[in-house]
Scaffold this motif. Structure first.
Motif, PDB file in Angstrom:
ATOM      1  N   PHE A 133      -0.461  16.214  -0.236  1.00 25.92           N
ATOM      2  CA  PHE A 133      -0.679  14.964   0.493  1.00 25.92           C
ATOM      3  C   PHE A 133      -1.392  15.324   1.781  1.00 25.92           C
ATOM      4  CE2 PHE A 133       1.197  11.305   3.068  1.00 25.92           C
ATOM      5  CZ  PHE A 133       0.400  10.332   2.476  1.00 25.92           C
ATOM      6  N   THR A 134      -2.617  14.823   1.948  1.00 24.25           N
ATOM      7  CA  THR A 134      -3.462  15.222   3.071  1.00 24.25           C
ATOM      8  C   THR A 134      -3.837  14.009   3.931  1.00 24.25           C
ATOM      9  OG1 THR A 134      -5.573  14.896   1.917  1.00 24.25           O
ATOM     10  CG2 THR A 134      -4.454  17.001   1.584  1.00 24.25           C
ATOM     11  N   GLU A 135      -4.345  14.306   5.105  1.00 22.90           N
ATOM     12  CA  GLU A 135      -4.841  13.253   5.998  1.00 22.90           C
ATOM     13  C   GLU A 135      -6.005  13.795   6.805  1.00 22.90           C
ATOM     14  OE1 GLU A 135      -3.113   9.891   9.077  1.00 22.90           O
ATOM     15  OE2 GLU A 135      -2.083  11.821   8.933  1.00 22.90           O
ATOM     16  N   ALA A 136      -7.193  13.309   6.525  1.00 21.78           N
ATOM     17  CA  ALA A 136      -8.402  13.768   7.213  1.00 21.78           C
ATOM     18  C   ALA A 136      -8.598  12.976   8.502  1.00 21.78           C
ATOM     19  CB  ALA A 136      -9.614  13.629   6.304  1.00 21.78           C
ATOM     20  N   SER A 137      -7.639  13.104   9.405  1.00 19.22           N
ATOM     21  CA  SER A 137      -7.683  12.379  10.673  1.00 19.22           C
ATOM     22  C   SER A 137      -6.796  13.095  11.675  1.00 19.22           C
ATOM     23  CB  SER A 137      -7.201  10.941  10.490  1.00 19.22           C
ATOM     24  OG  SER A 137      -7.024  10.295  11.729  1.00 19.22           O
ATOM     25  N   GLN A 138      -7.160  12.989  12.946  1.00 19.68           N
ATOM     26  CA  GLN A 138      -6.349  13.579  14.006  1.00 19.68           C
ATOM     27  C   GLN A 138      -5.228  12.650  14.468  1.00 19.68           C
ATOM     28  OE1 GLN A 138      -6.762  16.768  15.060  1.00 19.68           O
ATOM     29  NE2 GLN A 138      -8.358  16.920  13.501  1.00 19.68           N
ATOM     30  N   LYS A 139      -5.231  11.401  14.000  1.00 17.41           N
ATOM     31  CA  LYS A 139      -4.285  10.403  14.525  1.00 17.41           C
ATOM     32  C   LYS A 139      -2.917  10.445  13.871  1.00 17.41           C
ATOM     33  CE  LYS A 139      -7.900   7.280  16.099  1.00 17.41           C
ATOM     34  NZ  LYS A 139      -8.454   5.898  16.083  1.00 17.41           N
ATOM     35  N   LYS A 140      -2.770  11.165  12.765  1.00 14.63           N
ATOM     36  CA  LYS A 140      -1.471  11.367  12.118  1.00 14.63           C
ATOM     37  C   LYS A 140      -0.752  10.053  11.858  1.00 14.63           C
ATOM     38  CE  LYS A 140      -2.183  15.780  12.414  1.00 14.63           C
ATOM     39  NZ  LYS A 140      -2.621  16.517  11.214  1.00 14.63           N
ATOM     40  N   ARG A 141      -1.385   9.176  11.111  1.00 20.38           N
ATOM     41  CA  ARG A 141      -0.788   7.878  10.804  1.00 20.38           C
ATOM     42  C   ARG A 141      -0.035   7.883   9.472  1.00 20.38           C
ATOM     43  NH1 ARG A 141      -6.154   4.303  12.304  1.00 20.38           N
ATOM     44  NH2 ARG A 141      -5.795   4.121  14.559  1.00 20.38           N
ATOM     45  N   ALA A 142      -0.481   8.713   8.513  1.00 24.01           N
ATOM     46  CA  ALA A 142       0.156   8.744   7.204  1.00 24.01           C
ATOM     47  C   ALA A 142       1.588   9.242   7.325  1.00 24.01           C
ATOM     48  CB  ALA A 142      -0.639   9.646   6.258  1.00 24.01           C
ATOM     49  N   GLY A 143       2.453   8.780   6.423  1.00 25.99           N
ATOM     50  CA  GLY A 143       3.846   9.172   6.545  1.00 25.99           C
ATOM     51  C   GLY A 143       4.593   9.189   5.235  1.00 25.99           C
ATOM     52  N   LEU A 144       5.753   9.866   5.261  1.00 30.88           N
ATOM     53  CA  LEU A 144       6.682   9.925   4.143  1.00 30.88           C
ATOM     54  C   LEU A 144       8.048   9.482   4.635  1.00 30.88           C
ATOM     55  CD1 LEU A 144       7.892  10.817   1.398  1.00 30.88           C
ATOM     56  CD2 LEU A 144       7.997  13.154   2.321  1.00 30.88           C
ATOM     57  N   TRP A 145       8.634   8.505   3.919  1.00 30.76           N
ATOM     58  CA  TRP A 145       9.991   8.037   4.183  1.00 30.76           C
ATOM     59  C   TRP A 145      10.857   8.435   2.989  1.00 30.76           C
ATOM     60  CZ3 TRP A 145       5.649   5.912   5.901  1.00 30.76           C
ATOM     61  CH2 TRP A 145       5.598   5.376   7.197  1.00 30.76           C
ATOM     62  N   LEU A 160      11.014   8.718  -2.639  1.00 35.14           N
ATOM     63  CA  LEU A 160      10.030   9.166  -1.659  1.00 35.14           C
ATOM     64  C   LEU A 160       8.974   8.075  -1.519  1.00 35.14           C
ATOM     65  CD1 LEU A 160       9.434  12.838  -2.915  1.00 35.14           C
ATOM     66  CD2 LEU A 160      11.300  11.950  -1.488  1.00 35.14           C
ATOM     67  N   VAL A 161       8.802   7.561  -0.305  1.00 39.04           N
ATOM     68  CA  VAL A 161       7.878   6.456  -0.061  1.00 39.04           C
ATOM     69  C   VAL A 161       6.735   6.972   0.812  1.00 39.04           C
ATOM     70  CG1 VAL A 161       7.608   4.104   0.785  1.00 39.04           C
ATOM     71  CG2 VAL A 161       9.818   4.845  -0.161  1.00 39.04           C
ATOM     72  N   PHE A 162       5.533   6.998   0.237  1.00 38.86           N
ATOM     73  CA  PHE A 162       4.353   7.490   0.951  1.00 38.86           C
ATOM     74  C   PHE A 162       3.496   6.316   1.408  1.00 38.86           C
ATOM     75  CE2 PHE A 162       5.557  10.969  -1.784  1.00 38.86           C
ATOM     76  CZ  PHE A 162       5.320  12.103  -1.023  1.00 38.86           C
ATOM     77  N   LYS A 201       0.813  -1.210   0.000  1.00 43.53           N
ATOM     78  CA  LYS A 201       0.000   0.000   0.000  1.00 43.53           C
ATOM     79  C   LYS A 201       0.851   1.267   0.000  1.00 43.53           C
ATOM     80  CE  LYS A 201      -3.598  -2.483   2.544  1.00 43.53           C
ATOM     81  NZ  LYS A 201      -4.303  -2.630   3.830  1.00 43.53           N
ATOM     82  N   ARG A 202       2.170   1.110  -0.075  1.00 41.82           N
ATOM     83  CA  ARG A 202       3.078   2.252  -0.110  1.00 41.82           C
ATOM     84  C   ARG A 202       3.329   2.688  -1.558  1.00 41.82           C
ATOM     85  NH1 ARG A 202       3.987  -1.018   4.032  1.00 41.82           N
ATOM     86  NH2 ARG A 202       4.708  -0.167   6.028  1.00 41.82           N
ATOM     87  N   ILE A 203       3.270   3.985  -1.810  1.00 40.50           N
ATOM     88  CA  ILE A 203       3.454   4.543  -3.151  1.00 40.50           C
ATOM     89  C   ILE A 203       4.825   5.204  -3.212  1.00 40.50           C
ATOM     90  CG2 ILE A 203       2.594   6.231  -4.807  1.00 40.50           C
ATOM     91  CD1 ILE A 203      -0.211   5.735  -3.554  1.00 40.50           C
TER      92      ILE A 203
END
Length: 321
Positions: A130-142, A69-71, A57-59
């Motif tokens: 790159f957005t995240e509609a959540s307060q949990k801040k799970r999305a990331g960039l490596w 860049l791994v999202f 599921k990583r792009i």
């Protein structure tokens, strides 16, 4: 969470729009999104985007053999595209001799954006947010410096679209779990999550709570075919529906799905009302007539709570007022 069909849709659109483009810079808004510090984000500036791929599921954005860049969108991460040149901003910066916007950090522009914005990637063709509609801040960039480092971020699941029956069965039986859990385990299978596991199991006519150890060879073959056919069908369908547009409405809930998100709606095969089990932040959707022999499933906590009030069959459910 974007799953394999959605990830393939993103990769297809990114390849079409941005292969060969110049990535001017990465504009970080939320410090939580960046999960690595070496190489630094500044090394991405003025790089040619050579292509895109995915690991589960990583792009992955490939900026050369030495920078990638791994999202990972996780549940609520999404890409949003706005076409247009960044030449005006570059000209303004050049004329002023400094950053024209307040809020710059270490030379990186951090313009005011919506509350869900994590970062923006400014290119010579437009801007990708790159957005995240959540307060949990799970999305990331490596940010990593080699393809080996990209591969190391892959949890190791095999591709259900290309694996043969022998490999599929070996992964399926690598632990004794429910089919729902086994299919959505990223260490077993690449890119299957909550939504498409529901769709696959419905197509295979198998209960989501059936244990992998209790499958016959015929069941396994049917599940393997359902995985391949369901995912391939949805990839082709989403790409065709999107056309030349960028996919702005990636969702785990699609109108054409058979059971996922269809609680109390008729099963497209037998017209029985779709049922669900809720657990944690997820839910499991299934047709009791097609998948469980008419039996209604319940999680343990719900069963204990409702005791005799929980119906055990389609007949009991249909008799309820």
């Amino acid at each position: 969470m974007p799953e394999l069909p959605d990830v393939r849709l993103y990769v297809s659109a990114l390849e079409r729009l941005l292969t060969g483009a110049i990535l001017e810079r990465v504009l970080i808004r939320s410090p939580f999104v960046l999960r690595t510090v070496d190489p630094p984000v500044e090394q991405a500036a003025s790089r040619t985007i050579e292509g895109f791929s995915h690991r589960g599921k990583r792009i992955v954005w490939h900026l050369g053999s030495d920078l990638h860049l791994v999202f990972h969108p996780m549940i609520a991460g999404r890409f949003h595209w706005k076409a247009g040149s960044d030449a005006k901003l570059r000209s303004l910066r050049s004329n002023l001799g400094s950053d024209p916007f307040p809020g710059s950090v270490a030379g990186r522009l951090v313009p005011p954006r919506g509350k869900h914005d994590l970062l923006a990637l400014a290119t010579d063709r437009g801007t990708m947010r790159f957005t995240e509609a959540s307060q949990k801040k799970r999305a990331g960039l490596w940010i990593v410096a080699s393809r080996e480092a990209v591969d190391a971020l892959d949890p190791g699941g095999i591709d259900p679209l290309t694996c043969d029956l022998v490999a599929f069965q070996a992964r399926l039986l690598s632990g004794n779990n429910t089919l729902k859990r086994a299919l959505s385990d990223p260490r077993r299978f690449c890119g299957i999550g909550n939504a498409y596991s529901d769709e696959i199991l419905h197509r295979a006519r198998l209960s989501p709570l059936r244990l992998t150890s209790r499958l016959s060879d015929a069941d396994t073959a049917r599940l393997h075919a359902a995985c391949r056919d369901c995912l391939a069908e949805w990839i082709a369908r989403l790409i065709a529906e999107t056309g030349d547009r960028f996919p702005e409405k990636v969702s785990a809930f699609r109108p054409g799905m058979a059971v996922h998100g269809k609680f109390n709606q008729p099963c497209p095969v037998c017209q029985t009302k779709v049922q669900r089990i809720r657990y944690a932040d997820n839910e499991c959707n299934y047709c009791p007539r097609c998948q469980t022999g008419g039996k209604l499933l319940a999680d343990r906590s719900l069963s204990r709570l409702l005791k005799d009030d929980w119906p055990n069959s389609i007949e009991e459910l249909e008799q309820e007022p």
